[in-house]
Enzyme design. Structure first.
Site, PDB file in Angstrom:
ATOM      1  N   HIS A 156       6.378 -51.928  -3.191  1.00 21.75           N
ATOM      2  CA  HIS A 156       7.086 -51.913  -4.486  1.00 21.75           C
ATOM      3  C   HIS A 156       8.448 -52.571  -4.332  1.00 21.75           C
ATOM      4  O   HIS A 156       9.153 -52.342  -3.346  1.00 21.75           O
ATOM      5  CB  HIS A 156       7.180 -50.507  -5.074  1.00 21.75           C
ATOM      6  CG  HIS A 156       8.042 -49.547  -4.322  1.00 21.75           C
ATOM      7  ND1 HIS A 156       9.408 -49.469  -4.515  1.00 21.75           N
ATOM      8  CD2 HIS A 156       7.746 -48.616  -3.392  1.00 21.75           C
ATOM      9  CE1 HIS A 156       9.888 -48.510  -3.735  1.00 21.75           C
ATOM     10  NE2 HIS A 156       8.919 -47.981  -3.036  1.00 21.75           N
ATOM     11  N   ASP A 214      12.869 -49.132   1.728  1.00 19.65           N
ATOM     12  CA  ASP A 214      12.160 -48.539   0.585  1.00 19.65           C
ATOM     13  C   ASP A 214      12.465 -49.357  -0.668  1.00 19.65           C
ATOM     14  O   ASP A 214      13.300 -48.995  -1.451  1.00 19.65           O
ATOM     15  CB  ASP A 214      12.584 -47.087   0.419  1.00 19.65           C
ATOM     16  CG  ASP A 214      11.764 -46.346  -0.614  1.00 19.65           C
ATOM     17  OD1 ASP A 214      10.689 -46.835  -0.991  1.00 19.65           O
ATOM     18  OD2 ASP A 214      12.205 -45.262  -1.044  1.00 19.65           O
ATOM     19  N   GLU A 241       8.083 -48.282  -8.955  1.00 18.80           N
ATOM     20  CA  GLU A 241       7.441 -47.165  -8.244  1.00 18.80           C
ATOM     21  C   GLU A 241       8.315 -45.926  -8.306  1.00 18.80           C
ATOM     22  O   GLU A 241       7.839 -44.825  -8.500  1.00 18.80           O
ATOM     23  CB  GLU A 241       7.188 -47.554  -6.779  1.00 18.80           C
ATOM     24  CG  GLU A 241       6.355 -46.526  -5.999  1.00 18.80           C
ATOM     25  CD  GLU A 241       7.177 -45.411  -5.335  1.00 18.80           C
ATOM     26  OE1 GLU A 241       6.589 -44.387  -4.947  1.00 18.80           O
ATOM     27  OE2 GLU A 241       8.415 -45.550  -5.216  1.00 18.80           O
ATOM     28  N   GLU A 242       9.632 -46.131  -8.128  1.00 21.37           N
ATOM     29  CA  GLU A 242      10.511 -44.988  -7.881  1.00 21.37           C
ATOM     30  C   GLU A 242      10.600 -44.011  -9.047  1.00 21.37           C
ATOM     31  O   GLU A 242      10.589 -42.804  -8.858  1.00 21.37           O
ATOM     32  CB  GLU A 242      11.925 -45.479  -7.523  1.00 21.37           C
ATOM     33  CG  GLU A 242      12.016 -46.233  -6.197  1.00 21.37           C
ATOM     34  CD  GLU A 242      11.753 -45.342  -4.971  1.00 21.37           C
ATOM     35  OE1 GLU A 242      11.434 -44.165  -5.132  1.00 21.37           O
ATOM     36  OE2 GLU A 242      11.848 -45.873  -3.853  1.00 21.37           O
ATOM     37  N   ASP A 279       4.665 -48.598   2.263  1.00 20.86           N
ATOM     38  CA  ASP A 279       5.803 -47.948   1.596  1.00 20.86           C
ATOM     39  C   ASP A 279       6.327 -46.777   2.415  1.00 20.86           C
ATOM     40  O   ASP A 279       6.737 -45.763   1.875  1.00 20.86           O
ATOM     41  CB  ASP A 279       5.415 -47.510   0.175  1.00 20.86           C
ATOM     42  CG  ASP A 279       6.612 -46.947  -0.599  1.00 20.86           C
ATOM     43  OD1 ASP A 279       7.761 -47.267  -0.230  1.00 20.86           O
ATOM     44  OD2 ASP A 279       6.390 -46.176  -1.556  1.00 20.86           O
ATOM     45  N   HIS A 303      16.497 -43.363   0.006  1.00 23.25           N
ATOM     46  CA  HIS A 303      17.145 -43.076  -1.288  1.00 23.25           C
ATOM     47  C   HIS A 303      18.645 -42.830  -1.153  1.00 23.25           C
ATOM     48  O   HIS A 303      19.229 -42.118  -1.980  1.00 23.25           O
ATOM     49  CB  HIS A 303      16.505 -41.858  -1.974  1.00 23.25           C
ATOM     50  CG  HIS A 303      15.078 -42.063  -2.381  1.00 23.25           C
ATOM     51  ND1 HIS A 303      14.390 -41.128  -3.130  1.00 23.25           N
ATOM     52  CD2 HIS A 303      14.207 -43.062  -2.151  1.00 23.25           C
ATOM     53  CE1 HIS A 303      13.150 -41.560  -3.334  1.00 23.25           C
ATOM     54  NE2 HIS A 303      13.005 -42.728  -2.749  1.00 23.25           N
TER      55      HIS A 303
END
Lengths: 463, 463
Positions: B278, B290, B324-325, B352, B422
């Site tokens: 993603h 990520d 995606e997130e 991922d 994140h």
């Protein structure tokens, strides 16, 4: 611990072979004479989380403690009250004038190739920028040699020293004198990659200095990540422009104190074993491992001995030095205030490498004293803290060891020390209650035996 | 990798024994038939740092890429141009409407017991606070059960979930539904300890959700350090008061795209092997692991095969999913837009979990297909990436595997994944050029063999 120290580290086995000329009568018998007592000290230290809880209370209550700040002075007031409540003797604050550097608002913003706020911390002692900041192209160098090679490109630039971390002593030079070297070739500001062995975008501050013959320029640390990013952009030939804004300013010196508390000796009260840490910190994080932990470990070591009714022949003196980080004024003031009794200082011991699992001690003193120190350290074998090696004993005891006072520096597992050091991440959660208790035990055993044994360690000639 | 996956992991040796009912004729012979070719692929992938350099260029050039942001759309434009320049086929962006959540300014400030700015990140999807923020006492709980026990104390409070990290699946529930559970008992805001397995004061964001039957309250993550500090203060009985200010707001959906590029198959162009990652990220750090890394690994795998002149029988389709997130809109849009050709999808593979040293693949599909997958994975033994275990294949391929498409998820050394995930610390410097190249090699080998072998993997019934 330095590489050299590791190479010369003495295990007890090596000591047994090396002990051809004992300078303290029956040094070999010290362990057997003291083991019952020191095992009791160790057991008591490990029986609860008192020391950890005290570090947590201190750092949660007052936060970081930069010289000249009210948080430092409030912390000192509280410590003096607590030490008095502990029943320690001659509790007092001894006056020290300390530098007062105030960070103020600050930022570093990448302007080109795209706008982005960088993760930065101004370096301690830096001047500020003009209002609106300094906006300039960035010249990336990896060493002072690299700067020399690129000297003709430096004028009017912000120089970024992106020097990879090797060891603290080698890498910290870019923090200490990066601004001087950059200014010499006409740079308008200096940035450094944070002096850190790991990073999660936490920049690391620390002391920098100027040279009276060179123009003063502002200096700041970027996170390892941001320094690497600017370096990649620079290597691609992208124009890198940064705006650096710093309100940093040095104000007139402020009043602070070295905090002192004693357990007066039973037979030779005039002879003194000093043990301590520095109570000031940088103005980020909690200053938990640097050095609330060391300060409290020394304090708790003496409180524990008192609680156990163990009063050695000589006086134990806890000293919590102020202003180690940006001046060493506390250490120098202690030396000056106690010049008259310096010849009665039989040991000066410091913990300033974090209160992680203790490994032993570095020893700064006469090589003739080393076997006795190693013999006493053997009593810390149950903690795995019995290594002794020649080496520096700590910045705050430096003025004393320079005068010939034997010095000991607590050595601990330093794996993660430079992950957190001088950054927002120097916080309580990095410490472990049992490891802190082990540090207390190590300091208490060393201090007790050296304060109680019949003879004193032979001194070295003053440097 | 989950514990369950580890327990059921198949090595090639175990596969050889387990292979009592091969469902693909001569599955055992796949390795010998393809080894010369795949060794060539692996050697080519490891011969330079092309993939790493492309991840670095992408993330340095555009930074993080949250759905609805201009940085994401500019990155997509650039990727489409680069893929075209690479000579890939049918390069295009397929339209997807995505949520547009904008963080705005935000802060969490401890008001009592002493003023201190906390390290925080609002959670994705949270509402904002009123101007001036929400100031309330903090109730600390360690779990939903603990909240239930303290339900009568929660009204009007800010609830802090200080749940220690165990594994992502277990701990992330406080991020996902902490605001719901806190609101149910009358809390005015929810804070969580960042979902992280290590910390240097870097808070971690991520998606949260609301429940239409419960009042919406703002939700944010604190750094692990600050959550621990508030918890210690709370345990001491100190009154803990926090002011939380968040401008966060969800705007109308924005246009985005799934990016697609192909290497059209030589014999069965209508049969498709999908591989991707993603391309969106959270709005912090660089979204390097990520999931720029996974996106580029898939892209580079196909570019590399093309460069080597290796055109398999079936079509290789790179899909870089958007959103995606915080929505999975890209994954669902891909499924919907390609419904007509879903039965021709022979594999959907995603990376991922970071592009660290690859260990193998998780396989989401028919158990009858597992021996063939393990046989192909044995070709990755030179990389140590030959482990195959049943498990989820990735969020973006989920809508495809739910329909029976065999799914593969690249599994890597995840030791440090939840240190950075994140947070501001998800940056390029955490990646290693050789490990990224190994991930490219692993995806290229898997995709190539499955796209080229005579038969296709048996499908599982749709869920």
């Amino acid at each position: 611990m330095t590489k050299r120290a590791a190479l010369t580290r003495l295990s007890l086995a090596a000591f047994a072979i090396a002990l051809h000329a004992p300078t303290i009568s029956r040094a070999q018998t010290l362990p057997e004479r003291y083991r019952a007592t020191t095992d009791r000290i160790i057991a008591a230290a490990l029986s609860d989380s008192a020391a950890y809880n005290r570090v947590a209370l201190l750092t949660d209550k007052f936060g970081h403690r930069l010289s000249g700040s009210t948080s430092l002075e409030h912390a000192l007031d509280w410590i003096i009250a607590e030490m008095t409540r502990d029943g320690l003797q001659n509790v007092r604050g001894e006056p020290v004038m300390v530098p007062r550097w105030v960070r103020g608002e600050e930022s570093a913003t990448m302007v080109r190739p795209r706008p982005m706020k960088l993760h930065m911390l101004g370096l301690g002692g830096s001047i500020g920028t003009p209002e609106g900041g300094i906006t300039a192209s960035v010249l990336v160098v990896t060493s002072f040699d690299d700067l020399a090679d690129k000297a003709d490109q430096a004028r009017g630039k912000i120089v970024l020293f992106d020097a990879p971390f090797t060891n603290y002593g080698a890498t910290v030079q870019y923090r200490s004198r990066g601004a001087i070297e950059a200014a010499k070739v006409g740079a308008v500001a200096a940035l450094i990659r944070s002096v850190a062995s790991n990073s999660m975008q936490n920049p690391h501050t620390g002391a920098m200095r100027y040279d009276s013959t060179v123009t003063q320029i502002p200096a700041a640390a970027l996170s390892v990540e941001d320094a690497a990013m600017l370096h990649r952009m620079y290597d691609r030939g992208d124009p890198v422009v940064v705006n650096l804004r710093m309100e940093a300013k040095t104000w007139p010196d402020a009043r602070s104190r070295n905090v002192i508390a004693e357990l007066v000796g039973s037979e030779k009260p005039e002879e003194i074993v000093v043990l301590g840490g520095h109570i000031d910190s940088w103005d980020v994080g909690q200053g938990a491992m640097d050095d609330a932990g060391g300060s409290v470990a020394a304090w708790e070591a003496v409180r524990l001995l008192k609680q156990l009714g163990l009063r050695p022949r000589r006086t134990l003196r806890v000293v919590l030095w102020t202003n180690e980080e940006n001046g060493l004024r506390g250490a120098n003031a202690y030396r000056d205030a106690h010049a008259a009794e310096m010849s009665n200082h039989v040991l000066a011991m410091e913990s300033d490498g974090g209160v992680f699992a203790p490994k032993g001690f570095s020893f700064d003193g006469s090589s003739e004293a080393l076997p006795a120190v190693a013999a006493i350290a053997s009593l810390l074998q149950p903690l795995g803290a019995n290594e002794v090696a020649p080496g520096g004993a700590g910045a705050d005891v430096g003025p004393l060891t320079a005068l010939g006072v034997p010095g000991l520096g607590l050595q601990v597992d330093g794996t993660r020390y430079f992950w957190y050091h001088h950054s927002e991440a120097d916080t309580m959660d990095k410490l472990d209650p049992r490891e802190v208790a082990q540090c207390v035990a190590a300091m208490a055993v060393m201090a007790y035996v050296i304060a109680d044994m019949p003879e004193t360690l032979p001194r070295r000639a003053p440097r």
